[in-house]
Write a protein that holds these residues in place. Structure first.
Motif, PDB file in Angstrom:
ATOM      1  N   MET A  31       0.816  -1.223   0.000  1.00  0.00           N
ATOM      2  CA  MET A  31       0.000   0.000   0.000  1.00  0.00           C
ATOM      3  C   MET A  31       0.850   1.273   0.000  1.00  0.00           C
ATOM      4  SD  MET A  31      -3.369   0.142  -0.150  1.00  0.00           S
ATOM      5  CE  MET A  31      -3.858   1.455   0.959  1.00  0.00           C
ATOM      6  N   PRO A  32       1.789   1.413   0.954  1.00  0.00           N
ATOM      7  CA  PRO A  32       2.629   2.619   0.936  1.00  0.00           C
ATOM      8  C   PRO A  32       3.478   2.720  -0.323  1.00  0.00           C
ATOM      9  CG  PRO A  32       2.740   1.548   3.073  1.00  0.00           C
ATOM     10  CD  PRO A  32       2.059   0.597   2.141  1.00  0.00           C
ATOM     11  N   THR A  33       3.929   1.570  -0.858  1.00  0.00           N
ATOM     12  CA  THR A  33       4.738   1.594  -2.081  1.00  0.00           C
ATOM     13  C   THR A  33       3.953   2.193  -3.235  1.00  0.00           C
ATOM     14  OG1 THR A  33       6.020  -0.362  -1.405  1.00  0.00           O
ATOM     15  CG2 THR A  33       6.025   0.193  -3.753  1.00  0.00           C
ATOM     16  N   LEU A  34       2.709   1.776  -3.386  1.00  0.00           N
ATOM     17  CA  LEU A  34       1.861   2.306  -4.454  1.00  0.00           C
ATOM     18  C   LEU A  34       1.617   3.803  -4.266  1.00  0.00           C
ATOM     19  CD1 LEU A  34      -0.748  -0.605  -4.700  1.00  0.00           C
ATOM     20  CD2 LEU A  34       0.951   0.006  -6.433  1.00  0.00           C
ATOM     21  N   ILE A  35       1.435   4.216  -3.021  1.00  0.00           N
ATOM     22  CA  ILE A  35       1.231   5.646  -2.735  1.00  0.00           C
ATOM     23  C   ILE A  35       2.500   6.435  -3.049  1.00  0.00           C
ATOM     24  CG2 ILE A  35       0.834   7.328  -0.888  1.00  0.00           C
ATOM     25  CD1 ILE A  35      -1.056   5.268   0.400  1.00  0.00           C
ATOM     26  N   PHE A  36       3.667   5.876  -2.691  1.00  0.00           N
ATOM     27  CA  PHE A  36       4.933   6.551  -2.946  1.00  0.00           C
ATOM     28  C   PHE A  36       5.218   6.678  -4.440  1.00  0.00           C
ATOM     29  CE2 PHE A  36       6.660   4.940   1.379  1.00  0.00           C
ATOM     30  CZ  PHE A  36       5.890   5.888   2.030  1.00  0.00           C
ATOM     31  N   LEU A  37       4.648   5.770  -5.228  1.00  0.00           N
ATOM     32  CA  LEU A  37       4.836   5.820  -6.683  1.00  0.00           C
ATOM     33  C   LEU A  37       3.935   6.874  -7.330  1.00  0.00           C
ATOM     34  CD1 LEU A  37       5.230   2.051  -7.646  1.00  0.00           C
ATOM     35  CD2 LEU A  37       6.982   3.837  -7.713  1.00  0.00           C
ATOM     36  N   GLY A  38       3.141   7.544  -6.515  1.00  0.00           N
ATOM     37  CA  GLY A  38       2.333   8.643  -7.033  1.00  0.00           C
ATOM     38  C   GLY A  38       0.859   8.369  -7.168  1.00  0.00           C
ATOM     39  N   LEU A  39       0.405   7.171  -6.787  1.00  0.00           N
ATOM     40  CA  LEU A  39      -1.022   6.876  -6.891  1.00  0.00           C
ATOM     41  C   LEU A  39      -1.779   7.544  -5.750  1.00  0.00           C
ATOM     42  CD1 LEU A  39      -1.255   3.063  -7.799  1.00  0.00           C
ATOM     43  CD2 LEU A  39      -1.356   5.038  -9.319  1.00  0.00           C
ATOM     44  N   PRO A  40      -2.923   8.146  -6.025  1.00  0.00           N
ATOM     45  CA  PRO A  40      -3.779   8.644  -4.941  1.00  0.00           C
ATOM     46  C   PRO A  40      -4.147   7.479  -4.029  1.00  0.00           C
ATOM     47  CG  PRO A  40      -4.494   9.502  -7.061  1.00  0.00           C
ATOM     48  CD  PRO A  40      -3.481   8.447  -7.356  1.00  0.00           C
ATOM     49  N   SER A  41      -4.401   7.741  -2.769  1.00  0.00           N
ATOM     50  CA  SER A  41      -4.616   6.663  -1.801  1.00  0.00           C
ATOM     51  C   SER A  41      -5.750   5.717  -2.204  1.00  0.00           C
ATOM     52  CB  SER A  41      -4.890   7.251  -0.417  1.00  0.00           C
ATOM     53  OG  SER A  41      -6.037   8.080  -0.438  1.00  0.00           O
ATOM     54  N   ALA A  42      -6.857   6.259  -2.724  1.00  0.00           N
ATOM     55  CA  ALA A  42      -7.987   5.409  -3.110  1.00  0.00           C
ATOM     56  C   ALA A  42      -7.609   4.463  -4.249  1.00  0.00           C
ATOM     57  CB  ALA A  42      -9.179   6.271  -3.520  1.00  0.00           C
ATOM     58  N   ILE A  43      -6.847   4.960  -5.228  1.00  0.00           N
ATOM     59  CA  ILE A  43      -6.419   4.116  -6.350  1.00  0.00           C
ATOM     60  C   ILE A  43      -5.414   3.072  -5.875  1.00  0.00           C
ATOM     61  CG2 ILE A  43      -5.246   4.097  -8.593  1.00  0.00           C
ATOM     62  CD1 ILE A  43      -6.424   6.809  -9.175  1.00  0.00           C
ATOM     63  N   ALA A  44      -4.510   3.464  -4.972  1.00  0.00           N
ATOM     64  CA  ALA A  44      -3.552   2.505  -4.407  1.00  0.00           C
ATOM     65  C   ALA A  44      -4.293   1.409  -3.661  1.00  0.00           C
ATOM     66  CB  ALA A  44      -2.588   3.233  -3.471  1.00  0.00           C
ATOM     67  N   ASN A  45      -5.334   1.793  -2.925  1.00  0.00           N
ATOM     68  CA  ASN A  45      -6.149   0.849  -2.169  1.00  0.00           C
ATOM     69  C   ASN A  45      -6.843  -0.139  -3.101  1.00  0.00           C
ATOM     70  OD1 ASN A  45      -7.528  -0.355  -0.074  1.00  0.00           O
ATOM     71  ND2 ASN A  45      -8.343   1.538   0.767  1.00  0.00           N
ATOM     72  N   GLY A  46      -7.442   0.359  -4.161  1.00  0.00           N
ATOM     73  CA  GLY A  46      -8.132  -0.507  -5.115  1.00  0.00           C
ATOM     74  C   GLY A  46      -7.176  -1.386  -5.890  1.00  0.00           C
ATOM     75  N   THR A  47      -6.048  -0.823  -6.308  1.00  0.00           N
ATOM     76  CA  THR A  47      -5.052  -1.565  -7.090  1.00  0.00           C
ATOM     77  C   THR A  47      -4.475  -2.718  -6.284  1.00  0.00           C
ATOM     78  OG1 THR A  47      -4.471   0.428  -8.339  1.00  0.00           O
ATOM     79  CG2 THR A  47      -2.862  -1.353  -8.328  1.00  0.00           C
ATOM     80  N   ASN A  48      -4.226  -2.491  -5.004  1.00  0.00           N
ATOM     81  CA  ASN A  48      -3.653  -3.518  -4.136  1.00  0.00           C
ATOM     82  C   ASN A  48      -4.558  -4.742  -4.031  1.00  0.00           C
ATOM     83  OD1 ASN A  48      -1.671  -4.436  -2.127  1.00  0.00           O
ATOM     84  ND2 ASN A  48      -3.278  -4.070  -0.634  1.00  0.00           N
ATOM     85  N   ARG A  49      -5.867  -4.541  -4.194  1.00  0.00           N
ATOM     86  CA  ARG A  49      -6.831  -5.623  -4.018  1.00  0.00           C
ATOM     87  C   ARG A  49      -6.806  -6.643  -5.160  1.00  0.00           C
ATOM     88  NH1 ARG A  49     -10.521  -3.954   0.167  1.00  0.00           N
ATOM     89  NH2 ARG A  49      -9.702  -1.984   0.935  1.00  0.00           N
ATOM     90  N   ILE A  50      -6.312  -6.235  -6.321  1.00  0.00           N
ATOM     91  CA  ILE A  50      -6.211  -7.181  -7.436  1.00  0.00           C
ATOM     92  C   ILE A  50      -5.278  -8.323  -7.063  1.00  0.00           C
ATOM     93  CG2 ILE A  50      -5.491  -7.484  -9.841  1.00  0.00           C
ATOM     94  CD1 ILE A  50      -6.189  -4.541 -10.292  1.00  0.00           C
ATOM     95  N   ALA A  51      -4.087  -7.957  -6.567  1.00  0.00           N
ATOM     96  CA  ALA A  51      -3.094  -8.958  -6.191  1.00  0.00           C
ATOM     97  C   ALA A  51      -3.579  -9.805  -5.019  1.00  0.00           C
ATOM     98  CB  ALA A  51      -1.779  -8.269  -5.837  1.00  0.00           C
ATOM     99  N   LEU A  52      -4.236  -9.170  -4.047  1.00  0.00           N
ATOM    100  CA  LEU A  52      -4.711  -9.883  -2.874  1.00  0.00           C
ATOM    101  C   LEU A  52      -5.793 -10.900  -3.236  1.00  0.00           C
ATOM    102  CD1 LEU A  52      -4.896  -6.975  -0.276  1.00  0.00           C
ATOM    103  CD2 LEU A  52      -3.260  -8.845  -0.330  1.00  0.00           C
ATOM    104  N   MET A  53      -6.673 -10.530  -4.158  1.00  0.00           N
ATOM    105  CA  MET A  53      -7.734 -11.448  -4.562  1.00  0.00           C
ATOM    106  C   MET A  53      -7.148 -12.683  -5.244  1.00  0.00           C
ATOM    107  SD  MET A  53     -11.216 -10.704  -6.719  1.00  0.00           S
ATOM    108  CE  MET A  53     -10.380 -10.483  -8.288  1.00  0.00           C
ATOM    109  N   ILE A  54      -6.205 -12.464  -6.152  1.00  0.00           N
ATOM    110  CA  ILE A  54      -5.561 -13.581  -6.842  1.00  0.00           C
ATOM    111  C   ILE A  54      -4.832 -14.464  -5.844  1.00  0.00           C
ATOM    112  CG2 ILE A  54      -3.732 -14.183  -8.484  1.00  0.00           C
ATOM    113  CD1 ILE A  54      -4.550 -11.681 -10.080  1.00  0.00           C
ATOM    114  N   GLN A  55      -4.133 -13.849  -4.904  1.00  0.00           N
ATOM    115  CA  GLN A  55      -3.384 -14.586  -3.890  1.00  0.00           C
ATOM    116  C   GLN A  55      -4.306 -15.469  -3.057  1.00  0.00           C
ATOM    117  OE1 GLN A  55      -0.256 -12.471  -1.527  1.00  0.00           O
ATOM    118  NE2 GLN A  55      -1.531 -13.052   0.200  1.00  0.00           N
TER     119      GLN A  55
END
Length: 252
Positions: A31-55
């Motif tokens: 989550m913090p990595t995605l935010i540090f890469l410039g993603l707004p927090s909501a987009i980082a939150n949603g993006t992180n869920r793709i990997a978690l769902m597959i996992q």
């Protein structure tokens, strides 16, 4: 997307998948990595869920193969969790970045304490109790678990373990089999909320999923008991540094 971003996302995903397999708290890295890469927090939150769902889908398959899978109880707890996750996801989508980042930083420190203290092991009982009252209590509790999971998700595994340990007394193996199924189901509903609101970066999310998969494979195929001490040291340093960044203590 630059090569640097691809490498960083893959490394973060691999670390997260590994940590989720051997201990937990992988989202404290991604989550913090995605935010540090410039993603707004909501987009980082949603993006992180793709990997978690597959996992979690992969984890469900493994538990089914090993015979640890209670479909009835899983569905019973998933329904309130899904409802809660929709509510939590809507809150996360509408929350300003600055407020969300500060909440995430505080949650990260709290979850870190759970990782280090391991209260879930102390709570686990050998006395299973799945009476009707206990099941109703668990369903109510999982509505709130779903709200938290839909809102932030990071560290929800520890919350689920503690909740089911106290209410049902199930073994950790059974609890983990329930956990991955419930999280996978409510992740679909929460991810849908983020997708509908345009809060998902598919390229980064799928890249992260590759890293998560690799990390999960590494964590499940290597004995890491001797490396547990170093994993915890690295996690403490990384989480405290990221939390300080999110709280605005320093910039890097």
């Amino acid at each position: 997307m630059s090569l640097f971003k691809v490498i960083l996302i893959l490394l973060a995903g691999t670390a997260a998948g590994f940590l989720n397999t051997v201990a937990g708290g992988g989202s404290l890295i991604t989550m913090p990595t995605l935010i540090f890469l410039g993603l707004p927090s909501a987009i980082a939150n949603g993006t992180n869920r793709i990997a978690l769902m597959i996992q979690n889908i992969v984890a469900i398959t493994n538990f089914r193969r090993k015979g640890f899978f209670d479909l009835k109880l899983s569905l019973m707890l998933s329904i309130p969790a899904i409802l809660g996750a929709v509510i939590g996801s809507k809150i996360a989508v509408d929350l300003p970045d600055e407020i969300f980042n500060k909440i995430l930083a505080i949650v990260m420190i709290g979850v870190l304490a759970l990782i280090l203290l391991k209260p879930q092991k102390k709570l686990t009982s050998n006395m299973e109790n799945l009476s009707t009252k206990r099941q109703i209590a668990a369903m109510i509790a999982f509505f709130f678990v779903g709200i938290y999971g839909g809102f932030i998700q990071a560290g929800v595994g520890f919350i689920i373990i503690a909740t089911l340990s106290v209410i049902t007394g199930l073994s950790l193996v059974k609890i983990n089999s329930l956990k991955v199924f419930i999280v996978a189901l409510y992740m679909v509903s929460s991810l849908a909320v983020f997708i509908i609101n345009g809060k998902v970066n598919w390229i980064l999310g799928l890249t992260l999923a590759v890293g998560n998969g690799l990390g999960a494979w590494l964590g499940s195929n290597f004995a890491v008991a001797k490396g547990d001490k170093w994993i915890r040291i690295i996690l403490v340093i990384a989480v405290l540094g990221m939390a300080a960044k999110l709280l605005g203590v320093f910039n890097f």
